[in-house]
Design a protein around this motif. Structure first.
Motif, short mmCIF file in Angstrom:
data_model
loop_
_atom_site.label_atom_id
_atom_site.label_comp_id
_atom_site.label_asym_id
_atom_site.label_seq_id
_atom_site.Cartn_x
_atom_site.Cartn_y
_atom_site.Cartn_z
N THR A 23 1.06 -1.24 -0.05
CA THR A 23 0.14 0.07 -0.05
C THR A 23 0.76 1.20 0.04
O THR A 23 0.23 2.35 0.01
CB THR A 23 -0.85 0.11 1.09
N THR A 26 2.83 4.94 -4.40
CA THR A 26 2.43 6.45 -4.61
C THR A 26 1.50 6.67 -5.90
O THR A 26 1.78 5.85 -6.80
CB THR A 26 3.55 7.32 -4.62
N THR A 27 0.77 7.70 -5.70
CA THR A 27 -0.10 8.12 -6.90
C THR A 27 0.92 8.28 -8.04
O THR A 27 0.60 8.06 -9.46
CB THR A 27 -0.94 9.26 -6.54
N ILE A 30 1.88 5.17 -9.73
CA ILE A 30 0.39 4.48 -10.35
C ILE A 30 0.18 5.28 -11.84
O ILE A 30 0.30 4.58 -12.84
CB ILE A 30 -0.79 4.54 -9.49
N GLU A 38 -2.24 11.83 -12.56
CA GLU A 38 -2.32 11.54 -11.39
C GLU A 38 -4.03 12.00 -11.25
O GLU A 38 -4.60 11.00 -10.33
CB GLU A 38 -1.64 12.16 -10.21
N ASP A 47 -10.75 6.76 -4.36
CA ASP A 47 -9.44 6.81 -3.53
C ASP A 47 -8.74 5.79 -3.78
O ASP A 47 -9.06 4.64 -4.61
CB ASP A 47 -9.78 7.06 -1.97
N LYS A 48 -7.61 5.66 -3.12
CA LYS A 48 -6.61 4.51 -3.29
C LYS A 48 -7.35 3.08 -2.73
O LYS A 48 -6.96 2.30 -3.37
CB LYS A 48 -5.41 4.80 -2.50
N LEU A 51 -9.57 1.45 -5.48
CA LEU A 51 -8.16 1.13 -6.48
C LEU A 51 -7.79 -0.26 -5.86
O LEU A 51 -7.68 -1.18 -6.68
CB LEU A 51 -7.22 1.97 -6.78
#
Length: 196
Positions: A23, A26-27, A30, A38, A47-48, A51
């Protein structure tokens, strides 16, 4: 590109990152992996966590392993068909295990409503764990069908035993010198005692 196609593209780009970084991904990582900005991430996912849930659902889907098993040439000898199937199933389990292990090791212990998790998973795979196992059992059954006249048990029974052997063996304590896939298939087909 549709929202669903974009979501799928992002998930496929993020899965390897999650296995590597957990986890902590980072965005920025990604976005770079997916070849997007981003901001696009958050137009596809709220949100993450959403995802990461989509990545988990993707890793649990049996589609990849079912496709791999369906591509096994049925005219091959039974032993070769089973070795290929065992390798495909092993890769599926390793992929799931790697993702779950990375998420857990990086501190993702999010406890959400189990009904909501089940609903989300069923959104991508039309069923749950039992349906997934039934689909895999059906695919393995088809590999036994061409040899059904010479088998001691029905193809369905053998498929269930084969999956039990493969999945159950992975739960045992790891050995220093584990059996190869070919050795497992050989013992499954010919027994543990050498013929004299």
């Amino acid at each position: 590109m549709s929202v669903e196609a974009r979501r799928a593209m992002i998930v496929h780009a993020v899965l390897p990152l999650l296995m590597e970084h957990g986890t902590g991904v980072t965005t920025s990582q990604i976005a770079r992996a997916a070849g997007i900005g981003e901001g696009t991430i958050f137009r596809a996912f709220k949100d993450k966590d959403e995802l990461f849930d989509a990545c988990t659902a993707e890793a649990l889907r049996p589609d990849h392993v079912l496709d791999a098993i369906a591509e096994i040439p049925i005219e091959q000898p039974l032993e070769e068909r089973l070795v290929e199937a065992a390798d495909a199933l092993g890769a599926h389990l390793e992929r799931m295990g790697a993702l779950m292990g990375a998420l857990h090791a990086s501190g993702r212990h999010k406890h959400r409503d189990p009904e909501q998790r089940l609903k989300e998973r069923r959104g991508t795979w039309k069923g749950g764990r039992s349906e997934s196992m039934a689909a895999m059992r059906g695919a393995i059954t088809e590999l036994f069908e061409p040899d059904k006249d010479r088998l001691r048990l029905t193809p369905e029974q053998l498929a269930a035993l084969f999956l039990t052997l493969l999945f159950g063996g992975r739960r045992m304590a790891p050995l220093d010198d584990p059996a190869t896939t070919r050795q497992v298939v050989d013992v499954f087909l010919h027994g543990a005692v050498e013929a004299k």
